[in-house]
Design a protein around this motif. Structure first.
Motif, PDB file in Angstrom:
ATOM      1  N   HIS A  94      -8.235  42.115 -40.578  1.00  0.00           N
ATOM      2  CA  HIS A  94      -7.091  41.861 -40.381  1.00  0.00           C
ATOM      3  C   HIS A  94      -6.905  40.766 -39.395  1.00  0.00           C
ATOM      4  N   ASP A  95      -5.930  40.098 -39.506  1.00  0.00           N
ATOM      5  CA  ASP A  95      -5.608  38.868 -38.604  1.00  0.00           C
ATOM      6  C   ASP A  95      -5.470  39.207 -37.040  1.00  0.00           C
ATOM      7  N   PRO A  96      -6.385  39.215 -36.229  1.00  0.00           N
ATOM      8  CA  PRO A  96      -6.208  39.714 -34.822  1.00  0.00           C
ATOM      9  C   PRO A  96      -5.159  38.762 -34.042  1.00  0.00           C
ATOM     10  N   ASN A  97      -4.706  37.857 -34.570  1.00  0.00           N
ATOM     11  CA  ASN A  97      -3.585  36.960 -33.915  1.00  0.00           C
ATOM     12  C   ASN A  97      -2.345  37.515 -34.401  1.00  0.00           C
ATOM     13  N   THR A 115       5.564  39.468 -38.424  1.00  0.00           N
ATOM     14  CA  THR A 115       4.856  39.146 -36.981  1.00  0.00           C
ATOM     15  C   THR A 115       5.796  39.118 -36.165  1.00  0.00           C
ATOM     16  N   GLY A 116       5.587  39.180 -35.018  1.00  0.00           N
ATOM     17  CA  GLY A 116       6.630  38.998 -33.841  1.00  0.00           C
ATOM     18  C   GLY A 116       6.084  38.093 -32.730  1.00  0.00           C
ATOM     19  N   ILE A 282      -6.196  44.329 -28.162  1.00  0.00           N
ATOM     20  CA  ILE A 282      -5.426  44.868 -29.147  1.00  0.00           C
ATOM     21  C   ILE A 282      -4.221  45.477 -28.275  1.00  0.00           C
ATOM     22  N   ASP A 283      -3.194  45.617 -29.161  1.00  0.00           N
ATOM     23  CA  ASP A 283      -2.028  46.331 -28.515  1.00  0.00           C
ATOM     24  C   ASP A 283      -1.766  47.484 -29.250  1.00  0.00           C
ATOM     25  N   VAL A 299      -2.468  51.500 -42.437  1.00  0.00           N
ATOM     26  CA  VAL A 299      -1.988  51.499 -41.062  1.00  0.00           C
ATOM     27  C   VAL A 299      -2.876  50.272 -40.405  1.00  0.00           C
ATOM     28  N   THR A 300      -2.253  49.813 -39.391  1.00  0.00           N
ATOM     29  CA  THR A 300      -2.977  48.531 -38.590  1.00  0.00           C
ATOM     30  C   THR A 300      -2.056  48.644 -37.259  1.00  0.00           C
ATOM     31  N   GLY A 301      -2.099  47.673 -36.495  1.00  0.00           N
ATOM     32  CA  GLY A 301      -1.485  47.625 -35.279  1.00  0.00           C
ATOM     33  C   GLY A 301      -1.253  46.047 -34.727  1.00  0.00           C
ATOM     34  N   LYS A 302      -0.609  45.852 -33.664  1.00  0.00           N
ATOM     35  CA  LYS A 302      -0.477  44.606 -33.112  1.00  0.00           C
ATOM     36  C   LYS A 302      -1.784  43.945 -32.664  1.00  0.00           C
ATOM     37  N   LEU A 303      -2.179  43.054 -33.330  1.00  0.00           N
ATOM     38  CA  LEU A 303      -3.497  42.216 -32.671  1.00  0.00           C
ATOM     39  C   LEU A 303      -4.637  43.052 -33.120  1.00  0.00           C
TER      40      LEU A 303
END
Length: 334
Positions: A94-97, A115-116, A282-283, A299-303
């Protein structure tokens, strides 16, 4: 839920007097024969028996009514929501950015993602297995991208701290329409194929007409009478609305009928595993996607540098601490 206090119906005690003849009382008639005396004694005994039986019936009736009154006045026991843990089935890049705000599965191992962050917000089409971004539509700097959902051929996206959002064609991402919604803010979006479900960072779950973007229903999400604030990214799965709760590692499984939390999914092991591997930037957990045809959950997360395919299993051992402290954050201003 508080229970209603049932009315107590008390039967009045009978005022009828049972007179028992006194054998020592002078009689106004001639002395009875032995057989007549025996008959009178039997009559007296029968009268006493009647009094005893009636008294017992009255006592039992009073006791029964009293028991019913206590039962009806006691509040019903609240149902404890089921707790779940996750099993990791597959791990994908997953894109870490990518500051993930919305996630959904389309078909053929394809994801759509919102994305935000100002200046970094976008809508993108992503290959599940490689994490490669095939198509991207960037938002203007003033827009902070948030929740995303797909209904027919239209992608709906909301933005943070605004009552506006965008509709894109799913195939070429042309930004052909904007809309205004009636939620307090734009956080999460999902759909059951007919209506849109929205969240605004409070404990409210909205139902929205996708044609007019008008709110048709608003429910307060509660766990055993306690409001669950900071509902974030949403997904509709098998008749339930699943919601990331911001600043926690929990997903709430919500009944769209009344807003009741049906269960909690605990995903602490995912974030802890990333931190242990050195992913210190990570966030929070954010992003739920459902492959309805394949029965897969992602599922994933921000960054987050990874995206997980998971299976959900009921928790069989007790947890340490109170689920309210683990999964229900205190409300804060943004």
């Amino acid at each position: 839920m508080p229970g209603g206090r049932g009315g107590t119906t008390m039967r009045k005690k009978s005022t009828k007097k049972y007179e028992i003849p006194n054998p020592q009382q002078p009689q106004m008639v001639s002395s009875p024969s032995p057989s007549s005396s025996l008959f009178n004694y039997r009559k007296i005994s029968l009268s006493i028996l009647v009094v005893v039986v009636v008294s017992l019936v009255a006592l039992l009736s009073f006791s029964s009514n009293k028991d019913r009154a206590f039962t009806s006045s006691s509040p019903p026991l609240s149902v404890q929501p089921q707790l779940y843990v996750v099993e990791v089935v597959n791990v994908f890049p997953h894109d870490p950015n990518a500051f993930t705000q919305g996630l959904l599965y389309s078909e053929n191992d394809t994801l759509f993602e919102s994305t935000g962050l100002n200046g970094h917000s976008s809508v993108r089409k992503v290959a599940l297995r490689t994490g490669e971004v095939h198509t991207i539509q960037s938002l203007q700097y003033s827009d902070f991208g948030e929740g995303l959902t797909l209904l027919d051929d239209r992608l709906f996206q909301v933005t943070w701290r605004q009552n506006t959002g965008y509709v894109y064609d799913r195939y070429n991402f042309s930004n052909f329409e904007s809309f205004t919604h009636e939620m307090e803010d734009g956080w999460g979006l999902a759909t059951d194929g007919k209506v849109l479900y929205g969240s605004d960072g409070t404990s409210a779950l909205y139902q929205i007409d996708p044609q007019t973007m008008k709110v048709t229903r608003k429910q307060i999400v509660k766990h055993q009478g306690h409001q669950v604030p900071q509902l974030n990214e949403l997904e509709y799965i098998n008749g339930e609305v699943w919601a990331n709760v911001w600043m926690t590692d929990c997903i709430a499984r919500i009944s769209p009928k009344d807003g009741t939390v049906l269960g909690w999914i605990l995903l602490h092991n995912l974030r802890e595993g990333l931190l242990a591997s050195g992913a210190n930037s990570i966030d929070v957990l954010n992003g739920i996607a459902w492959d309805r045809d394949g029965g897969r959950i992602f599922v994933t997360g921000k960054l987050w540098p990874k995206l997980y395919e998971i299976k959900v299993h009921p928790l069989k051992t007790p947890i340490r601490g109170d689920i309210k402290q683990i999964c229900i954050p205190t409300t804060q201003d943004f």
